[in-house]
Design a protein around this motif. Structure first.
Motif, PDB file in Angstrom:
ATOM      1  N   ARG A   5     149.514 -50.322  43.949  1.00 15.41           N
ATOM      2  CA  ARG A   5     148.881 -51.264  43.032  1.00 15.41           C
ATOM      3  C   ARG A   5     147.635 -51.803  43.712  1.00 15.41           C
ATOM      4  O   ARG A   5     147.680 -52.218  44.865  1.00 15.41           O
ATOM      5  N   ARG A 267     158.086 -44.994  36.190  1.00 21.02           N
ATOM      6  CA  ARG A 267     158.159 -46.210  35.381  1.00 21.02           C
ATOM      7  C   ARG A 267     159.619 -46.651  35.216  1.00 21.02           C
ATOM      8  O   ARG A 267     160.504 -45.801  35.063  1.00 21.02           O
ATOM      9  N   PRO A 268     159.900 -47.919  35.208  1.00 20.53           N
ATOM     10  CA  PRO A 268     159.009 -49.054  35.434  1.00 20.53           C
ATOM     11  C   PRO A 268     158.913 -49.484  36.900  1.00 20.53           C
ATOM     12  O   PRO A 268     158.228 -50.451  37.208  1.00 20.53           O
ATOM     13  N   ASN A 272     154.352 -49.869  36.130  1.00 19.21           N
ATOM     14  CA  ASN A 272     154.033 -49.600  34.727  1.00 19.21           C
ATOM     15  C   ASN A 272     155.249 -49.954  33.879  1.00 19.21           C
ATOM     16  O   ASN A 272     156.201 -49.178  33.783  1.00 19.21           O
ATOM     17  N   ARG A 273     155.237 -51.115  33.274  1.00 19.10           N
ATOM     18  CA  ARG A 273     156.334 -51.496  32.384  1.00 19.10           C
ATOM     19  C   ARG A 273     156.322 -50.622  31.141  1.00 19.10           C
ATOM     20  O   ARG A 273     155.263 -50.249  30.639  1.00 19.10           O
ATOM     21  N   VAL A 322     154.540 -40.412  32.196  1.00 16.82           N
ATOM     22  CA  VAL A 322     153.568 -40.823  31.183  1.00 16.82           C
ATOM     23  C   VAL A 322     153.205 -39.613  30.328  1.00 16.82           C
ATOM     24  O   VAL A 322     152.536 -38.683  30.800  1.00 16.82           O
ATOM     25  N   THR A 330     145.739 -47.230  27.800  1.00 10.07           N
ATOM     26  CA  THR A 330     146.487 -48.475  27.977  1.00 10.07           C
ATOM     27  C   THR A 330     147.871 -48.344  27.361  1.00 10.07           C
ATOM     28  O   THR A 330     148.880 -48.740  27.957  1.00 10.07           O
ATOM     29  N   ALA A 333     150.273 -45.492  29.096  1.00  6.39           N
ATOM     30  CA  ALA A 333     150.868 -45.873  30.377  1.00  6.39           C
ATOM     31  C   ALA A 333     152.092 -46.754  30.213  1.00  6.39           C
ATOM     32  O   ALA A 333     152.922 -46.829  31.122  1.00  6.39           O
ATOM     33  N   GLU A 334     152.235 -47.410  29.057  1.00  2.00           N
ATOM     34  CA  GLU A 334     153.310 -48.390  28.898  1.00  2.00           C
ATOM     35  C   GLU A 334     154.184 -48.101  27.681  1.00  2.00           C
ATOM     36  O   GLU A 334     154.799 -49.007  27.131  1.00  2.00           O
ATOM     37  N   TYR A 587     146.256 -46.587  34.889  1.00  2.00           N
ATOM     38  CA  TYR A 587     147.087 -45.713  35.715  1.00  2.00           C
ATOM     39  C   TYR A 587     146.254 -44.498  36.100  1.00  2.00           C
ATOM     40  O   TYR A 587     146.040 -43.594  35.301  1.00  2.00           O
ATOM     41  N   ILE A 602     147.974 -47.648  40.293  1.00  2.00           N
ATOM     42  CA  ILE A 602     147.735 -48.554  39.175  1.00  2.00           C
ATOM     43  C   ILE A 602     146.601 -49.485  39.587  1.00  2.00           C
ATOM     44  O   ILE A 602     146.762 -50.334  40.468  1.00  2.00           O
TER      45      ILE A 602
END
Length: 629
Positions: A5, A267-268, A272-273, A322, A330, A333-334, A587, A602
């Motif tokens: 991160r 994830r997570p 990356n939630r 992903v 955006t 990634a989530e 990401y 990230i």
């Protein structure tokens, strides 16, 4: 691999997060239902289908068994012509004759490169239109729309493929390797297995009939597909699921960013939630979609694909990874993407009870696992998501014929209670909401059959004869089914801008949009409004500034820092629903085998954003530009 991160210029290790081994099991075909079924429903189709005589004549002309020709077309398109438009895989007509120039844009975000399209031309399965046109001596343009010539082209392809392979089929089963060859570059026999499964079970609709031939078996020289290891698919225990891995392949070893069709992640745990589930339709057949995601030049994938006829589920990307499905990095990634076999313009005929129930069961399981709220701010349609590379090409599936109320009731196990508040939610009665809609393509526009619809038309004034809303970027202001400038969809929440008699105005895309109050219900939630005196920019994604990237690391997809150019501005007393808070993030990923620095990083920016219900899409504003209300 290591997940990092990047915070305020300091690289902080978030943990050694191995993003998972790429599964290499052989794709296995799912069993077709024993009762012949196709897309079901009483609503008339926009798509056309050939006459029985077209198949009979083409079979005689090219010495291809008529049952094989029928099964081949049924497996690819359900005998439909896709309304004269190409499928998401670039196929035209009931025989799905493909053109690389018609392939949909990458689900990764942005646009497909010219080099990628050129590579698709080298894949025989992605360039069958030109070949078929040459074989039947007709212009390719005619085969796109002329059903008789399209069927002739498909029959000619099968016959020519047999000749090129040196195969002289004496029985139906002898055609199996020919169908496998035409299935394309993935090398998978899944499509061929399903086509021969259709031969065994038969299929029928109001116009065409393929009698069951239970004695048909797959070609004895082809090994049966192996079943995946137990528990490989991530599904609830009472849902039939199969795992068929999407391609993860380096297409060009000179470019670390040229690969398909997803990004390994963790994830997570990697930061990356998983916050959203995105509902898609395939705009093509189930088998064609599964095959397409196995082609590394597709540059697109989804986590799951669900079949129309029986609700069978195939997982293609692990949920920790992903998938490239939403066209918005955006959101990709989530989120988890779920494709549903169907064509949006004919949605009601494809969206079967079996599909709704399987999908709802899967979404309920995933939402519980990842703590995703069961509401329309988090269970999204692809039409809720803006393409962050080319906004005007944003998709509109699953379309206006997807029954959101029924679907979310199945997901929740009951209806959601209404909550009083300052917002309103779009809530027309699906069964009786039948606005006049058109379907427009290159040949013109035609009226769609009146049918239950999840969308309401938005007008510029509180009366039924007022013009429909337009958009400064999209134009629009029509009742074309694909024109999303003037339509609001069930479950979406908006702030009230005014009232007049039995009409209510909502803030929608910087304008007051009028609709009947009877199509709304009260809803709770917070709003945002521009700070006094500001022209507030509105964005398609929430990305870090270029200066916030780690030094020396190439940013963005494909090669430059992602642009944060505003789409719209808002000002004054406009108000919009606050759907979520989003920290600027990206990401950053390249192909694992390229060993680039800081892969799977990230990148987190200093700014935070609000995701707002802006128009037909959820868009983003900076938290520093607005006031909560």
């Amino acid at each position: 691999m290591t997940a990092h991160r990047y915070l305020a210029g300091v690289l902080a290790v978030a943990g050694l997060a191995v993003a998972g081994t790429i599964v290499a099991t052989t794709a296995s075909a799912q069993t077709r239902p024993t009762t012949p079924t196709g897309p079901a429903g009483p609503v008339a189709r926009v798509a056309r289908e050939p006459a029985p005589a077209d198949f009979a004549a083409a079979a005689r002309e090219f010495a291809v068994p008529e049952p094989l020709l029928l099964a081949y077309s049924y497996g690819l398109t359900g005998w439909q012509d896709h309304g004269g438009l190409p499928s998401a895989q670039g196929g035209y007509g009931p025989m799905h004759l493909t053109s690389p120039d018609a392939v949909a844009a990458s689900g990764r975000g942005g646009t497909r490169s010219a080099a990628a399209t050129a590579r698709l031309r080298t894949d025989p399965a992605r360039n069958t239109l030109a070949r078929a046109a040459a074989l039947v001596g007709q212009p390719a343009a005619r085969l796109r729309t002329d059903l008789t010539q399209n069927v002739r082209g498909g029959a000619a392809l099968l016959a020519d493929e047999a000749r090129q392979a040196g195969i002289r089929p004496a029985a139906l089963t002898d055609w199996y390797p020919v169908v496998v060859r035409l299935s394309g570059g993935s090398g998978s026999s899944t499509l061929a297995d399903d086509i021969f499964g259709t031969l065994r079970t038969g299929a029928a609709d109001a116009r065409l009939r393929l009698p069951a031939q239970p004695g048909i078996a797959t070609h004895p020289g082809i090994a049966a597909p192996k079943l995946p290891a137990a528990g490989q698919a991530e599904c609830p225990a009472d849902l039939a699921c199969t795992f068929v891995p999407a391609a993860y392949t380096w297409n060009n070893t000179a470019d670390a960013n040229d690969y398909g069709n997803y990004d390994p992640a963790d994830r997570p745990a990697d930061g990356n939630r998983i916050r959203y589930i995105v509902i898609h339709d395939t705009e093509g057949s189930f088998d064609g979609t599964v095959q397409w995601f196995q082609n590394p030049y597709a540059y697109t994938s989804a986590h799951y694909v669900i079949r129309s006829s029986d609700g069978a589920v195939t997982q293609m990307v692990h949920t920790r990874d992903v998938a490239w499905h939403a066209g918005n990095w955006t959101v990709n990634a989530e989120s988890i993407g779920i494709e549903h076999e169907g064509v949006a313009v004919d949605g009601a005929t494809w969206y079967t009870d079996a599909m709704y129930r399987s999908s709802a069961k899967l979404v309920r399981y995933l939402a519980h696992r990842y703590h995703i709220p069961l509401d329309r701010q988090h269970i999204l349609g692809h039409d809720d998501v803006a393409n962050d590379g080319n906004y005007v090409t944003s998709h509109w599936d699953p379309g206006p014929f997807w029954d959101w109320d029924r679907y979310l009731s199945l997901v929740r196990g009951g209806a959601q209670p209404q909550v009083a508040g300052r917002l309103v939610a779009v809530r027309p009665r699906f069964s009786t909401n039948r606005p006049p809609l058109k379907y427009c393509d290159s040949t013109g526009c035609r009226d769609l059959p009146a049918q239950p619809t999840n969308a309401v038309l938005l007008r510029t004034a509180p009366r039924d004869d007022a013009p429909l809303l337009t958009d400064p970027l999209l134009g629009g202001g029509t009742n074309d089914i694909a024109d999303w400038s003037d339509k609001a969809v069930t479950g979406r929440r908006y702030a009230v801008a005014g009232r007049s008699g039995d009409w209510t105005a909502i803030w929608y895309g910087g304008q007051q949009a009028w609709l009947h109050t009877a199509d709304l219900c009260a809803a709770g939630g917070a709003t945002v409004t521009p700070k006094a005196g500001r022209e507030v920019p509105v964005f398609a994604a929430a990305l870090p500034e270029p200066s916030e990237w780690p030094p020396g690391t190439p940013a963005g997809q494909p090669s430059t820092p992602p642009a944060m150019n505003p789409l719209y501005t808002i000002s004054g007393d406009q108000r919009y629903q606050l759907a979520d808070t989003q920290r600027a993030g990206y990401y950053y990923a390249r192909f694992d085998g390229a060993n680039v620095p800081l892969n799977h990083t990230i990148v987190v920016g200093a700014r935070s954003y609000y995701r707002i219900s802006f128009n037909h899409r959820y868009l983003y504003v900076r938290t520093s530009d607005v006031t909560l209300g």
